[in-house]
Design an enzyme around this catalytic site. Structure first.
Site, PDB file in Angstrom:
ATOM      1  N   ALA A  70       0.895  -1.164   0.000  1.00 36.79           N
ATOM      2  CA  ALA A  70       0.000   0.000   0.000  1.00 36.79           C
ATOM      3  C   ALA A  70       0.930   1.211   0.000  1.00 36.79           C
ATOM      4  O   ALA A  70       1.122   1.875   1.019  1.00 36.79           O
ATOM      5  CB  ALA A  70      -0.905   0.006   1.212  1.00 36.79           C
ATOM      6  N   CYS A 125      -5.372   0.952  -9.103  1.00 37.31           N
ATOM      7  CA  CYS A 125      -4.761   0.857  -7.766  1.00 37.31           C
ATOM      8  C   CYS A 125      -5.895   0.659  -6.755  1.00 37.31           C
ATOM      9  O   CYS A 125      -6.853   1.432  -6.738  1.00 37.31           O
ATOM     10  CB  CYS A 125      -3.973   2.131  -7.456  1.00 37.31           C
ATOM     11  N   ASN A 187      -4.169  -5.506 -12.172  1.00 40.32           N
ATOM     12  CA  ASN A 187      -3.488  -4.881 -11.033  1.00 40.32           C
ATOM     13  C   ASN A 187      -3.687  -5.804  -9.820  1.00 40.32           C
ATOM     14  O   ASN A 187      -4.253  -6.892  -9.941  1.00 40.32           O
ATOM     15  CB  ASN A 187      -4.066  -3.475 -10.784  1.00 40.32           C
TER      16      ASN A 187
HETATM   17  C1  SIN Z   1       0.888   2.275  -5.112  1.00 38.32           C
HETATM   18  O1  SIN Z   1       1.719   3.147  -5.392  1.00 38.32           O
HETATM   19  O2  SIN Z   1       0.183   2.400  -4.111  1.00 38.32           O
HETATM   20  C2  SIN Z   1       0.690   1.081  -5.971  1.00 38.32           C
HETATM   21  C3  SIN Z   1       0.046   1.437  -7.244  1.00 38.32           C
HETATM   22  C4  SIN Z   1      -0.944   0.448  -7.736  1.00 38.32           C
HETATM   23  O3  SIN Z   1      -1.297  -0.506  -7.025  1.00 38.32           O
HETATM   24  O4  SIN Z   1      -1.428   0.639  -8.836  1.00 38.32           O
END
Ligand code: SIN
Length: 300
Positions: A70, A125, A187
């Site tokens: 996260a 995300c 993702n």
């Molecule tokens: C993140 O920077 O939190 C991960 C990005 C993602 O899961 O797309």
């Protein structure tokens, strides 16, 4: 050896094994290193319109079956990232900029200014308020964001989809209607872990995204479903850690694959996977084209 070069999602790739967004994509030097280690293309860490520190730590936790993260989309903003892309491009493979925003206008603004060989829209995300899957789980928003970036950009646009939905196909079809050159699936899966000594969630943000080998069967299913219906290419990502995994994902219908969490084992993974695919194709007297979508043709 059979040729591994392909044209996919509007890009010429010397091989179909790319660096996934998020892992080692925060600097031009690490992107360049992945390219020199044999990646057919590299995807940057997601960048947005303003600098963000991301979520409080811990931001990464190892679990038995993979990795929970996260991060919270930390980035210096697209303006301060341009030099990193320039450095990465000097390695001679396509550099795909992963970008995020909270609206179609914000996405388009970044795409108008940032110079890259393609964009990958982070509409997936699973743990950042106002971003990622908070937009990307709605087909109408997927379509409008994709359409806005297509109108603003003069390079191919890929859309990275969330698996945290009842129907990923609906999202893929929306990206296609918006004019996407490819969809990227998948993702991370929204997940969490709890420390049983203290009772606290292990991630600072409580929730995160699960990546690694545990999610590969989910990714294979999503790619298979999307490739069976879409006219645009599908790029497969999720838990690929060996050449066998890559072959399976290509058989599901992926024209190219991305490797993320497996990079924790080192940059050698690119050569390991590309050599493995080559040897497999030679042994089976097949081409990459024969391999792509084989499982769908077999089950007709
Ligand atoms: C993140 O920077 O939190 C991960 C990005 C993602 O899961 O797309």
């Amino acid at each position: 050896m059979p040729s591994l070069s392909i044209h996919a999602g509007g890009l010429d790739l010397k091989n179909p094994v790319l660096l996934a967004a998020g892992i080692l994509g925060t600097t031009g030097a690490s992107l360049r290193r992945a390219a020199l280690a044999g990646a057919g293309g590299v995807v940057t860490k997601s960048v947005g319109s303003v600098p963000r520190e991301g979520h409080p730590g811990p931001t990464i936790v190892h679990v038995k079956c993979g990795l929970l993260n996260a991060m919270g989309l930390p980035n210096p903003s697209y303006r301060d990232f341009q030099q990193e892309i320039k450095t990465a491009r000097s390695a001679g493979v396509p550099v795909i900029a992963s970008i995020f925003g909270s609206s179609a206008t914000e996405f388009a603004q970044i795409a108008r200014v940032l110079k890259a060989d393609a964009f990958e829209l982070n509409l997936s995300c699973p743990h950042a308020e106002k971003y990622g899957s908070e937009l990307g789980r709605y087909p109408d928003l997927v379509e409008s964001v994709t359409g806005a970036v297509k109108a603003a950009a003069d390079v191919p646009v890929w859309v990275k989809l969330t698996p945290n939905t009842a129907d990923i196909l609906e999202l893929g079809l929306a990206a296609q209607r918006g004019g996407a050159d490819a969809v990227v699936a998948i993702n991370t899966l929204k997940a969490m872990a709890i420390d049983i000594e203290t009772g606290y969630p292990m991630l600072g943000n409580r929730y995160g995204g699960l990546s690694g080998q545990a999610i590969k069967p989910v990714a294979v299913r999503c790619v298979y479903e999307l490739a069976g219906r879409l006219e645009i290419p599908v790029i497969g990502v999720g838990g690929i850690s060996s050449w066998e995994d890559a072959v399976e994902m290509i058989m599901a219908g992926a024209q190219a694959v991305q490797v993320g969490t497996a990079l924790l084992g080192g940059y050698g993974i690119f050569e390991e996977i590309t050599c493995g695919i080559s040897r497999y194709l030679e042994r089976k007297s097949m081409t990459l084209e024969d391999l792509c979508g084989l499982a769908g043709r077999r089950s007709q």
